[in-house]
Design a protein around this motif. Structure first.
Motif, PDB file in Angstrom:
ATOM      1  N   ALA A   1     -34.887 -33.249  27.140  1.00 53.85           N
ATOM      2  CA  ALA A   1     -33.699 -33.401  27.976  1.00 53.85           C
ATOM      3  C   ALA A   1     -34.009 -33.031  29.417  1.00 53.85           C
ATOM      4  CB  ALA A   1     -32.559 -32.537  27.441  1.00 53.85           C
ATOM      5  N   GLU A   2     -33.287 -33.680  30.343  1.00 49.32           N
ATOM      6  CA  GLU A   2     -33.562 -33.525  31.772  1.00 49.32           C
ATOM      7  C   GLU A   2     -33.358 -32.095  32.241  1.00 49.32           C
ATOM      8  OE1 GLU A   2     -34.609 -35.022  35.578  1.00 49.32           O
ATOM      9  OE2 GLU A   2     -34.634 -36.016  33.623  1.00 49.32           O
ATOM     10  N   GLY A   3     -32.292 -31.457  31.846  1.00 54.92           N
ATOM     11  CA  GLY A   3     -31.973 -30.149  32.394  1.00 54.92           C
ATOM     12  C   GLY A   3     -32.704 -28.988  31.756  1.00 54.92           C
ATOM     13  N   SER A   4     -33.473 -29.229  30.700  1.00 56.45           N
ATOM     14  CA  SER A   4     -34.128 -28.126  30.003  1.00 56.45           C
ATOM     15  C   SER A   4     -35.492 -27.783  30.568  1.00 56.45           C
ATOM     16  CB  SER A   4     -34.268 -28.461  28.512  1.00 56.45           C
ATOM     17  OG  SER A   4     -35.041 -29.634  28.336  1.00 56.45           O
ATOM     18  N   LEU A   5     -36.033 -28.601  31.462  1.00 58.57           N
ATOM     19  CA  LEU A   5     -37.347 -28.344  32.049  1.00 58.57           C
ATOM     20  C   LEU A   5     -37.194 -28.036  33.531  1.00 58.57           C
ATOM     21  CD1 LEU A   5     -39.493 -31.145  30.358  1.00 58.57           C
ATOM     22  CD2 LEU A   5     -39.044 -28.831  29.566  1.00 58.57           C
ATOM     23  N   ALA A   6     -38.139 -27.269  34.038  1.00 60.77           N
ATOM     24  CA  ALA A   6     -38.086 -26.845  35.437  1.00 60.77           C
ATOM     25  C   ALA A   6     -38.582 -27.959  36.348  1.00 60.77           C
ATOM     26  CB  ALA A   6     -38.928 -25.590  35.633  1.00 60.77           C
ATOM     27  N   ASP A   7     -38.121 -27.913  37.585  1.00 58.09           N
ATOM     28  CA  ASP A   7     -38.556 -28.846  38.610  1.00 58.09           C
ATOM     29  C   ASP A   7     -39.389 -28.103  39.644  1.00 58.09           C
ATOM     30  OD1 ASP A   7     -37.211 -31.107  37.552  1.00 58.09           O
ATOM     31  OD2 ASP A   7     -35.327 -30.375  38.397  1.00 58.09           O
ATOM     32  N   GLY A   8     -40.393 -28.792  40.147  1.00 60.83           N
ATOM     33  CA  GLY A   8     -41.199 -28.218  41.210  1.00 60.83           C
ATOM     34  C   GLY A   8     -42.374 -27.403  40.690  1.00 60.83           C
ATOM     35  N   PRO A   9     -43.291 -27.056  41.581  1.00 63.59           N
ATOM     36  CA  PRO A   9     -44.480 -26.286  41.193  1.00 63.59           C
ATOM     37  C   PRO A   9     -44.115 -24.892  40.689  1.00 63.59           C
ATOM     38  CG  PRO A   9     -44.758 -27.293  43.364  1.00 63.59           C
ATOM     39  CD  PRO A   9     -43.311 -27.448  42.999  1.00 63.59           C
TER      40      PRO A   9
ATOM     41  N   PRO B   1     -36.225 -17.155  35.581  1.00 63.00           N
ATOM     42  CA  PRO B   1     -35.116 -16.614  36.392  1.00 63.00           C
ATOM     43  C   PRO B   1     -35.271 -16.883  37.885  1.00 63.00           C
ATOM     44  CG  PRO B   1     -35.718 -15.055  34.668  1.00 63.00           C
ATOM     45  CD  PRO B   1     -36.721 -16.165  34.599  1.00 63.00           C
ATOM     46  N   SER B   2     -36.494 -16.820  38.404  1.00 62.60           N
ATOM     47  CA  SER B   2     -36.689 -17.128  39.835  1.00 62.60           C
ATOM     48  C   SER B   2     -36.421 -18.594  40.119  1.00 62.60           C
ATOM     49  CB  SER B   2     -38.111 -16.759  40.246  1.00 62.60           C
ATOM     50  OG  SER B   2     -39.067 -17.487  39.483  1.00 62.60           O
ATOM     51  N   ASP B   3     -36.779 -19.488  39.170  1.00 58.82           N
ATOM     52  CA  ASP B   3     -36.482 -20.911  39.353  1.00 58.82           C
ATOM     53  C   ASP B   3     -34.980 -21.149  39.361  1.00 58.82           C
ATOM     54  OD1 ASP B   3     -39.178 -21.639  39.419  1.00 58.82           O
ATOM     55  OD2 ASP B   3     -39.284 -21.737  37.229  1.00 58.82           O
ATOM     56  N   ARG B   4     -34.253 -20.477  38.459  1.00 56.08           N
ATOM     57  CA  ARG B   4     -32.793 -20.641  38.431  1.00 56.08           C
ATOM     58  C   ARG B   4     -32.161 -20.124  39.720  1.00 56.08           C
ATOM     59  NH1 ARG B   4     -33.750 -18.866  32.976  1.00 56.08           N
ATOM     60  NH2 ARG B   4     -33.346 -20.569  31.485  1.00 56.08           N
ATOM     61  N   LEU B   5     -32.689 -19.015  40.239  1.00 56.86           N
ATOM     62  CA  LEU B   5     -32.156 -18.477  41.491  1.00 56.86           C
ATOM     63  C   LEU B   5     -32.416 -19.444  42.640  1.00 56.86           C
ATOM     64  CD1 LEU B   5     -30.852 -16.193  43.079  1.00 56.86           C
ATOM     65  CD2 LEU B   5     -33.107 -15.123  43.266  1.00 56.86           C
TER      66      LEU B   5
ATOM     67  N   ARG C   1     -28.391 -25.464  45.499  1.00 55.72           N
ATOM     68  CA  ARG C   1     -27.064 -26.037  45.282  1.00 55.72           C
ATOM     69  C   ARG C   1     -26.054 -25.456  46.268  1.00 55.72           C
ATOM     70  NH1 ARG C   1     -28.569 -25.469  39.768  1.00 55.72           N
ATOM     71  NH2 ARG C   1     -27.445 -23.486  39.642  1.00 55.72           N
ATOM     72  N   ALA C   2     -26.159 -24.147  46.538  1.00 50.72           N
ATOM     73  CA  ALA C   2     -25.236 -23.539  47.497  1.00 50.72           C
ATOM     74  C   ALA C   2     -25.444 -24.115  48.892  1.00 50.72           C
ATOM     75  CB  ALA C   2     -25.431 -22.015  47.503  1.00 50.72           C
ATOM     76  N   ALA C   3     -26.710 -24.324  49.273  1.00 51.97           N
ATOM     77  CA  ALA C   3     -26.970 -24.903  50.591  1.00 51.97           C
ATOM     78  C   ALA C   3     -26.444 -26.336  50.672  1.00 51.97           C
ATOM     79  CB  ALA C   3     -28.477 -24.876  50.880  1.00 51.97           C
ATOM     80  N   ASP C   4     -26.653 -27.125  49.613  1.00 56.13           N
ATOM     81  CA  ASP C   4     -26.130 -28.495  49.613  1.00 56.13           C
ATOM     82  C   ASP C   4     -24.606 -28.501  49.685  1.00 56.13           C
ATOM     83  OD1 ASP C   4     -28.704 -29.399  49.435  1.00 56.13           O
ATOM     84  OD2 ASP C   4     -28.668 -29.699  47.255  1.00 56.13           O
ATOM     85  N   LEU C   5     -23.985 -27.585  48.940  1.00 59.19           N
ATOM     86  CA  LEU C   5     -22.523 -27.519  48.966  1.00 59.19           C
ATOM     87  C   LEU C   5     -22.017 -27.107  50.346  1.00 59.19           C
ATOM     88  CD1 LEU C   5     -19.896 -27.726  47.374  1.00 59.19           C
ATOM     89  CD2 LEU C   5     -20.191 -25.332  46.697  1.00 59.19           C
ATOM     90  N   ALA C   6     -22.737 -26.191  51.004  1.00 55.71           N
ATOM     91  CA  ALA C   6     -22.326 -25.781  52.347  1.00 55.71           C
ATOM     92  C   ALA C   6     -22.415 -26.951  53.324  1.00 55.71           C
ATOM     93  CB  ALA C   6     -23.201 -24.621  52.830  1.00 55.71           C
ATOM     94  N   VAL C   7     -23.474 -27.748  53.196  1.00 51.19           N
ATOM     95  CA  VAL C   7     -23.602 -28.916  54.072  1.00 51.19           C
ATOM     96  C   VAL C   7     -22.487 -29.910  53.807  1.00 51.19           C
ATOM     97  CG1 VAL C   7     -25.059 -30.909  54.601  1.00 51.19           C
ATOM     98  CG2 VAL C   7     -26.085 -28.645  54.380  1.00 51.19           C
TER      99      VAL C   7
END
Length: 457
Positions: free
Chosen positions: A98-106, A207-211, A217-223
């Motif tokens: 599933a898409e949301g179960s794996l991490a994105d980025g290095p 946990p660091s990836d989730r943070l 997401r907060a930055a995108d929402l602020a924009v």
């Protein structure tokens, strides 16, 4: 009965040779291919320890020794951050994760790199075993299935176990060949299922990836909120003013004996100037959007209107405004970010007065001190009691509109946007009825040294 047998056989074989099983088998073969460079390096390491002359022989000791040496080498190479996005892409495409179960980025943290190394080692380890079985078992199974039909094959046996030389075993050879293929498929399916189950654990977000994802997401929402405020304040105010002026002109033109054609001309002129000004403000907002997409782009928000343009806003806003000023409200005294936000706050306050009060007069007071900028706006509440008999009503600056402007569908962000702008600058806003009036009061702090002040996005 035959249909039932076929359905039962298909249900039994689907987990072994179905579409998902074939994709996961391909994922294992990919792991075996990735293992090959490490295995060759392992033969170089283990070969001299066993026998220098047998470095590339078919010795089982050499092969398994090279396999054991290859796994730590693979784990060490998987500590590089770039390995995780490659492994995640392969797992999503071939394992059906599933898409949301794996991490994105290095993988940036130590825990993420350790998990990635564990996944990569498991992938190439199981892939190497399944790849070897996939290369060796099918030819062996085919030889067993044709063994009863070939006397030459029975005599040579081509490295088959000695038991197949007995006559009573030969008729069972085809069954053994089929069972060996089924065993290969079962081993591949079990290995792939194990990888699919462990993928969210080893390749999932730490946990660091989730943070980090929450911060993005907060930055995108602020924009998005910032763009929504800019569009709402500039375009929303213009539409309210244009609607007010157009409605007033239409009522005069629809009357039986239109007398005040000069007002119609003024209303059309106000509509033209308001739309022209709004197009410029819309370009500024779109410039802000381009700035968010490209950090090197010219910031459109920096060229937005400030308090210096307040007279132009009040002259054609469609509602009579009485302005009082205490102190110098120019950008020389007010930092530019505060001045831009203050202009938008006044604009939104006028929009609310237009939507809810029609052409009722508005009182605007701007006070500037060394510490803060205060903005207060007052306008009569809809349905407020008229002036006492014998008392003259205040003369409006523009012709009144009989019917107030209808609130636009989806509205209601005005006061919330004002509060957000004030909060971003460290100030506060209050709004509510005050007797027969509606009052909006905003306080914006100013830097003590008179320097620049940046809004907190």
């Amino acid at each position: 009965m035959k249909a039932l047998i076929r359905r039962s056989a298909a249900a039994l074989l689907r987990p072994l040779v179905g579409g998902r099983a074939r994709l996961r088998w391909t994922h294992l073969i990919l792991g075996g291919a990735l293992l090959m460079p490490y295995w060759l390096l392992g033969t170089v390491i283990v070969g001299p320890l066993l026998d220098a002359d047998a470095m590339f022989s078919n010795s089982l000791g050499l092969q398994f020794g090279a396999y054991a040496a290859a796994l730590p080498l693979a784990a060490a190479s998987a500590l590089f951050p770039v390995v995780r996005p490659l492994s995640v892409a392969a797992a999503r495409a071939l394992c059906g994760i599933a898409e949301g179960s794996l991490a994105d980025g290095p993988a940036r943290s130590r825990a993420a790199r350790a998990r990635t190394a564990g996944w990569f080692t498991l992938h190439v380890g199981l892939g190497g075993i399944i790849s070897g079985m996939s290369l060796a078992l099918p030819p062996f199974a085919v030889a067993l299935m044709v063994l009863p039909l070939s006397s030459e094959l029975r005599e040579s046996r081509l490295g088959m176990p000695r038991v197949f030389g007995h006559g009573w075993v030969v008729p069972l050879a085809p069954l053994a060949g089929i069972l060996s293929l089924v065993a290969l498929a079962a081993c591949a399916a079990a290995s792939a299922a194990l990888l699919a189950r462990l993928a969210p654990v080893l390749l999932g977000p730490t946990p660091s990836d989730r943070l980090a994802a929450a911060e993005r997401r907060a930055a995108d929402l602020a924009v998005r909120n910032r763009l929504a405020r800019e569009l709402h304040d500039s375009v929303g105010h213009a539409l309210s003013a244009v609607t007010l002026q157009a409605g007033a002109a239409r009522r005069i033109l629809d009357s039986d004996a239109p007398k005040d054609m000069e007002f119609v001309r003024e209303a059309l002129t106000a509509i033209e100037e308001t739309t022209r000004r709004t197009v410029g403000e819309l370009d500024s907002v779109l410039g802000l959007l381009r700035q968010d997409d490209d950090p090197d782009a010219d910031g459109g928000a920096a060229s937005g209107p400030t308090l210096d343009a307040l007279e132009g806003l009040l002259a054609r806003c469609g509602v009579p405004v009485t302005l009082t000023v205490a102190g110098d409200r120019g950008t020389a005294a007010v930092p530019e970010p505060v001045s831009r936000e203050a202009y938008r706050i006044v604009q939104e306050g006028l929009s609310n007065a237009l939507r809810h009060g029609g052409a009722a007069p508005v009182t605007l007071h701007v006070a500037l001190s060394t510490e803060k900028l205060e903005i207060s706006m007052e306008n009569p509440l809809p349905g407020a009691a008229p002036a006492p008999v014998g008392q003259a009503a205040p003369e409006p600056v523009v012709q009144p509109v009989v019917q107030p402007v209808v609130v636009r569908p989806g509205g209601g962000r005005g006061l919330r946007g004002v509060a957000e702008r004030a909060t971003l600058l460290g100030g506060h806003a209050e709004a509510g009825p005050d007797g027969p009036l509606w009052r909006l009061a905003v306080t914006l702090p100013l830097p003590a040294d008179g320097g620049s002040l940046r809004t907190r996005r």
